[in-house]
Design an enzyme around this catalytic site. Structure first.
Site: not given
Length: 676
Positions: A296, A200, A116, A235
């Site tokens: 994917r 973040e 990420k 999440h």
């Protein structure tokens, strides 16, 4: 086009790929662990190869075993599905080195988006907007803590190599950061073999909107519009839909172009999803930020298929074999609205704790142009602790969102599962929830709608006990007829359970339990049914099993002038009665005097493991007095952490296991003494 492919996956996605491959005339090879020897994907494939023990790390995650299976079967290509090796660049490299086509992006693209942190850097260079945060390589705990303090709380800690909602922790204040970081890293190591994280800014009332992209080897790249995946728990996505409510054509074009730019920046080929987080002001200003790219096919790809009329697995096979994209951007359009609900073996009332066991009864809604069920599970199959507890994906389509919501409500009402806890009733409430029904969407919807989604438990309505009684009486009568037919005198009145008595009105009592409450149904036999009485309510009841039509196999029950269609499944060894009525599964116990039935909650003694797992940490001291709900220990199972809490106010007398110990299902973890 290939003539044979190997599917390096299991369950629902393996079955999904097999369906398209068979339609295209492509033979399929399934792989399976010892735990999956009789799984549905194995039964459906043309060939199957065992690749090792049940644990994924010893089977589905072992690249060399996959490659060996390819060599042994002569498959020309590998479809990785999602999860497992689907985003493993080393596996993609190994396939290329062995001359095997990897039905997915180049290893370089997976590598670029696999971290990420690195992906954020690439996207910034490509001009894709980013969420404020820290995405660097410095991973010292105090440094990360300082970065979080500088960003400002709340923040989200995310595993840099993560996905699927694992390795993520929301931190509301500085004092909670260290513990959240440690927990996030433990889960990240277990799931992704890397504990690197990024931090973040957490956007409150944000929406999760993703764009489906597709690129070929000839330089063509398109997007197939957006999906809204805002409704999440832990999440992880629960409900997905396409198109995103409130999306304008102008914003769709901007987000679609950003996704295509992201794909081009890494030389992408095949199916991919660019995920964006949209701010709480999205409806006014259209602001959105890059979150990650999944290299994917996504779990939720069927909603895109339903609104575009395209088969994305077919697109994957064609692109991987060197063909151009089937359509150009201007040839793609949106028709109607689609919703997908993920049917899980889990208990929403216990923080969505996964449930394991055998599916004793499974009835799915009828499939049609409007209703689709993607599944790798059939009745009699087992949900094990080794893999994700998804049972199926339920997808519906209709001309608009309002009509699609109605389709979903009915389809969920037609889904009946016994043997494991499921989230079906929760999903039914979620679809009916005012916030969701009115498209007031954000990633915190479930939490802010808790009062509606998690109502206080109450006793089932009287009709549930009447229906259970009718089902039991019909079952007794059918069993008596069967016995009589094998006796020497099949017409003898003594063989029938019809309540006949000489000169007296026959009566009996059927007793049920719901929680701690006993419910006694008085049964008086009548000429054309039964007079049932529960408390102050009395009804004339009749019933029969339907043998044709859409409700075949269910019960038609008449209670006075009211007619109900229901299904009752008896789990004899537990004395459970699952009554499926009006879209809800009511679980009650038959209080049979011939059986001892445990009732009530934990009253002290041992707290047991809800599934096999490993003890990660002990959170209380022996002898410590704790309040109800206090955390006692952390158990890792199914690559997720589960906190075992105190059932009532009391004292910890002993822990039976230490941190690092493996425990079996139902193992006693804590000796706990409840305060009087």
């Amino acid at each position: 086009m290939f003539t044979k492919i190997l599917i390096a996956n299991r369950g629902e996605i393996a079955c999904r790929v097999i369906r398209t491959a068979r339609r295209m005339g492509v033979r399929t090879v399934a792989v399976f662990s010892e735990a999956d020897a009789n799984a549905r994907h194995v039964r459906l494939a043309d060939e199957a190869v065992c690749i090792g023990p049940p644990a994924a790390r010893d089977s589905y995650l072992v690249a060399e075993r996959m490659l060996d299976a390819v060599r042994r079967t002569g498959a020309q290509a590998v479809h990785p599905g999602y999860g497992f090796l689907s985003e493993n660049e080393r596996f993609a490299d190994a396939c290329a080195a062995a001359g095997i086509v990897f039905i997915g992006p180049p290893a370089a693209a997976i590598r670029a988006m696999g971290s990420k942190s690195a992906a954020k850097t690439l996207m910034a260079a490509a001009g894709v907007p980013l969420t404020p945060g820290y995405h660097g390589d410095e991973q010292e705990a105090d440094f990360l803590h300082a970065q979080a303090d500088a960003i400002g709380y709340p923040v989200l800690i995310k595993a840099a190599a993560g996905g699927g909602g694992k390795g993520m922790r929301l931190v509301e204040k500085s004092d909670d950061f260290a513990a959240a970081l440690a927990s996030c890293r433990r889960e990240a190591i277990s799931s992704f073999a890397s504990d690197q994280v990024l931090i973040e800014k957490y956007l409150r009332r944000s929406r999760h909107i993703e764009i489906q992209i597709f690129a070929d080897t000839l330089g063509n790249c398109v997007h197939l519009f957006e999906r809204d995946c805002s409704v999440q728990r832990r999440h992880q996505k629960v409900l997905e839909e396409a198109p995103a409510p409130g999306m304008t054509p102008a914003r769709r074009a901007v987000m679609g172009q950003a996704a295509v730019d992201a794909a081009r920046a890494v030389g992408y080929v095949g199916a991919g999803t660019v995920e964006f987080i949209a701010s709480d002001t999205f409806a006014q200003d259209g602001n959105f930020y890059f979150m990650e790219m999944n290299t994917r096919l996504q779990v939720e790809h069927p909603v895109t298929e339903m609104i575009t009329g395209q088969d994305l697995v077919e697109w994957q096979l064609r692109v991987a074999s060197g063909e151009p994209l089937p359509l150009r951007q201007e040839q793609l359009d949106i028709r109607g609205h689609a919703l997908e609900a993920r049917i899980y073996a889990e208990n929403p009332d216990q923080q969505f704790l996964p449930s394991t066991g055998r599916l004793l009864h499974l009835a799915r809604p009828a499939e049609s142009l409007n209703v689709r069920v993607d599944t790798g599970i059939e009745q009699g199959d087992e949900i094990t602790p080794y893999y994700d507890p998804m049972i199926a994906k339920l997808i519906v389509w209709d001309i608009d969102r309002h009509a699609a919501l109605g389709r979903m409500r009915q389809a969920l009402a037609d889904y009946r599962i016994v043997g494991v806890s499921t989230n079906i009733d929760f999903l039914s409430r979620l679809v009916a929830c005012p916030a969701f029904a009115n498209a007031d969407l954000d990633t915190g919807l479930i939490e802010r709608s808790r009062d509606f989604l998690f109502p206080a438990q109450s006793d089932p309505p009287s009709s549930v006990f009447f229906v259970a009684a009718v089902a039991g009486l019909l079952r007794e009568y059918a069993a008596a007829l069967a016995r009589a037919s094998h006796s020497g005198d099949p017409w003898s009145p003594w063989s029938l359970h019809d309540g006949w008595r000489l000169n007296i009105q026959p009566r009996r009592t059927l007793t049920y339990r719901s929680g701690d409450t006993r419910h006694e149904v008085l049964v008086a036999y009548a000429a054309d049914g039964w007079r049932l009485t529960l408390g102050n309510e009395s009804v004339l009841a009749r019933g029969r099993v339907l043998d044709s039509g859409q409700f075949a196999g269910q019960l038609a029950v008449e209670l006075d002038d009211r007619r109900l269609v229901a299904s009752v499944v008896a789990v004899t060894e537990k004395q459970e009665r699952h009554v499926f009525l009006n879209g809800t599964n009511y679980v009650i116990l038959r209080d049979d005097p011939l059986h001892l039935v445990a009732a009530g909650g934990a009253q002290g003694g041992g707290l047991t493991a809800p599934m096999p797992g490993k003890v990660i940490a002990l959170l209380a001291a022996v002898g410590q007095r704790v309040d109800k709900g206090a955390p006692l220990l952390i158990l890792e199972a199914m690559k997720m952490e589960h906190t075992i809490t105190a059932p009532k106010n009391g004292r910890v007398k002993a822990f039976h296991y230490a941190a690092g110990d493996q425990v079996a299902d139902a193992a006693e973890l804590v000796d706990f003494e409840v305060e009087p």
